[in-house]
Design an enzyme around this catalytic site. Structure first.
Site, PDB file in Angstrom:
ATOM      1  N   ASP A 234       0.814  -1.212   0.000  1.00 46.55           N
ATOM      2  CA  ASP A 234       0.000   0.000   0.000  1.00 46.55           C
ATOM      3  C   ASP A 234       0.850   1.265   0.000  1.00 46.55           C
ATOM      4  O   ASP A 234       2.074   1.212   0.196  1.00 46.55           O
ATOM      5  CB  ASP A 234      -0.968  -0.006   1.203  1.00 46.55           C
ATOM      6  CG  ASP A 234      -0.295  -0.415   2.508  1.00 46.55           C
ATOM      7  OD1 ASP A 234       0.953  -0.347   2.598  1.00 46.55           O
ATOM      8  OD2 ASP A 234      -1.003  -0.819   3.434  1.00 46.55           O
TER       9      ASP A 234
ATOM     10  N   ASN B 190      -7.664  -1.986  14.320  1.00 48.19           N
ATOM     11  CA  ASN B 190      -9.048  -2.220  13.888  1.00 48.19           C
ATOM     12  C   ASN B 190      -9.188  -3.481  13.039  1.00 48.19           C
ATOM     13  O   ASN B 190     -10.233  -3.718  12.448  1.00 48.19           O
ATOM     14  CB  ASN B 190      -9.555  -1.009  13.091  1.00 48.19           C
ATOM     15  CG  ASN B 190      -8.740  -0.769  11.826  1.00 48.19           C
ATOM     16  OD1 ASN B 190      -7.794  -1.495  11.542  1.00 48.19           O
ATOM     17  ND2 ASN B 190      -9.114   0.251  11.069  1.00 48.19           N
TER      18      ASN B 190
ATOM     19  N   HIS C   6      -7.399  -4.199  10.327  1.00 51.25           N
ATOM     20  CA  HIS C   6      -7.098  -4.058   8.901  1.00 51.25           C
ATOM     21  C   HIS C   6      -5.848  -4.851   8.514  1.00 51.25           C
ATOM     22  O   HIS C   6      -4.965  -5.091   9.333  1.00 51.25           O
ATOM     23  CB  HIS C   6      -6.998  -2.584   8.470  1.00 51.25           C
ATOM     24  CG  HIS C   6      -5.755  -1.856   8.874  1.00 51.25           C
ATOM     25  ND1 HIS C   6      -5.697  -0.475   8.932  1.00 51.25           N
ATOM     26  CD2 HIS C   6      -4.508  -2.272   9.228  1.00 51.25           C
ATOM     27  CE1 HIS C   6      -4.480  -0.110   9.289  1.00 51.25           C
ATOM     28  NE2 HIS C   6      -3.746  -1.168   9.470  1.00 51.25           N
TER      29      HIS C   6
ATOM     30  N   GLU D  82      -9.627  -1.607   5.375  1.00 46.96           N
ATOM     31  CA  GLU D  82     -10.235  -1.224   6.641  1.00 46.96           C
ATOM     32  C   GLU D  82     -11.516  -2.043   6.856  1.00 46.96           C
ATOM     33  O   GLU D  82     -12.018  -2.675   5.917  1.00 46.96           O
ATOM     34  CB  GLU D  82     -10.582   0.271   6.605  1.00 46.96           C
ATOM     35  CG  GLU D  82      -9.393   1.186   6.303  1.00 46.96           C
ATOM     36  CD  GLU D  82      -8.440   1.346   7.487  1.00 46.96           C
ATOM     37  OE1 GLU D  82      -8.299   0.412   8.298  1.00 46.96           O
ATOM     38  OE2 GLU D  82      -7.811   2.421   7.590  1.00 46.96           O
TER      39      GLU D  82
END
Ligand code: PGA
Length: 257
Positions: free
Chosen positions: A79, A150, A152, A157
């Site tokens: 990413d 979270n 991810h 996400e």
């Protein structure tokens, strides 16, 4: 709703990041030797952040000591932040250069990372080209992953679809808070380009690493309960060769290494 396969992911408890790095680099060394015997280039999926730092240090050490030949390896990063060029020291491209590529003099032609500066109108084409480049390289042999608080993986996400591919995404609040703490005290990026969950799950092996109690809730959710978009890492249970390398703090009470 998708249900968990009993066998995966396999959990490997480690003492600390250095121990995890030795295990992962042993695997990379075996992969490189096998690929050399097969006459093809190993393809590595790489990640950024605090989690893989020990792995990259160990890779550099082994190459310098002559125990590992990464000469033909091809790299695809997960990413990049939207809007940042590789000359911005906060970009993942710059981070990779500092931490791994420059020390190993890794040729530019064999490293790939989404370009954060591509205009929004051209992002679809860039993302399709990224997927095509991974396929043209023969697919990813081994994908390294961290995990967000979270749940991810990459910047997939919560809410990310199991079938998602490389694309532009909005970053979650917790992801932006973590980015602010690392590099962007004023204004953490709002968007990024990330490989999708389907892209990640096509890698032949997936190695997710997590260290520290702040990762424990995400790890527990990823390893138990139904597979779901609320925790993208939970989808790794569908992968036939996914392993989680965890220290005791990330794994939780009762962990023994
Ligand atoms: P970290 O980030 O390695 O800096 O904890 C991992 C991630 O958010 O995927």
């Amino acid at each position: 709703m998708l249900h968990r396969q009993s066998a995966s992911p396999r959990v490997v408890l480690v003492q600390d990041p250095a121990a995890a790095a030795r295990l992962v680099v042993d695997e990379i060394a075996d992969l490189c030797a096998r690929c050399r015997a097969e006459g093809r280039a190993p393809v590595l999926g790489l990640s950024t952040g605090r989690t893989p730092v020990a792995i990259y240090g160990e890779l550099i050490r082994r190459v310098r000591e002559g125990g590992l030949d990464l000469g033909h390896a091809v790299a695809f990063n997960l990413d990049e932040y939207e809007g940042l060029s590789s000359s911005d020291p906060r970009s993942f491209a710059a981070w990779m250069e500092r931490v791994l590529f420059d020390p190993l003099e890794w040729p530019r032609s064999r490293r790939h990372i989404p370009d954060g500066t591509v205009r929004p109108a051209d992002q679809g084409a860039q993302c399709a080209a990224y997927e095509a480049a991974i396929r043209a390289a023969g697919g990813i042999d081994l994908q390294l992953l961290g995990i967000g608080r979270n749940g991810h993986i990459g910047f997939n996400e919560p809410g990310s679809d199991l079938h998602s591919r490389t694309r532009c995404v909005e970053l979650d609040r917790s992801t932006r808070e973590d980015a602010a703490a690392d590099f962007f005290p004023e204004d953490p990026p709002r968007r990024a380009i990330t490989m999708g969950i389907a892209t990640i799950c096509e890698a032949r092996r997936v190695r997710l690493l997590a260290f520290g109690a702040h990762k424990r809730a995400a790890i527990q959710r990823a390893l138990s309960g139904p597979l779901g978009e609320d925790c993208p890492a939970s989808f790794l249970a569908l992968h036939p060769d996914a392993r989680f390398l965890l220290d005791g703090a990330a794994h939780g009470p009762g962990a023994q290494s």
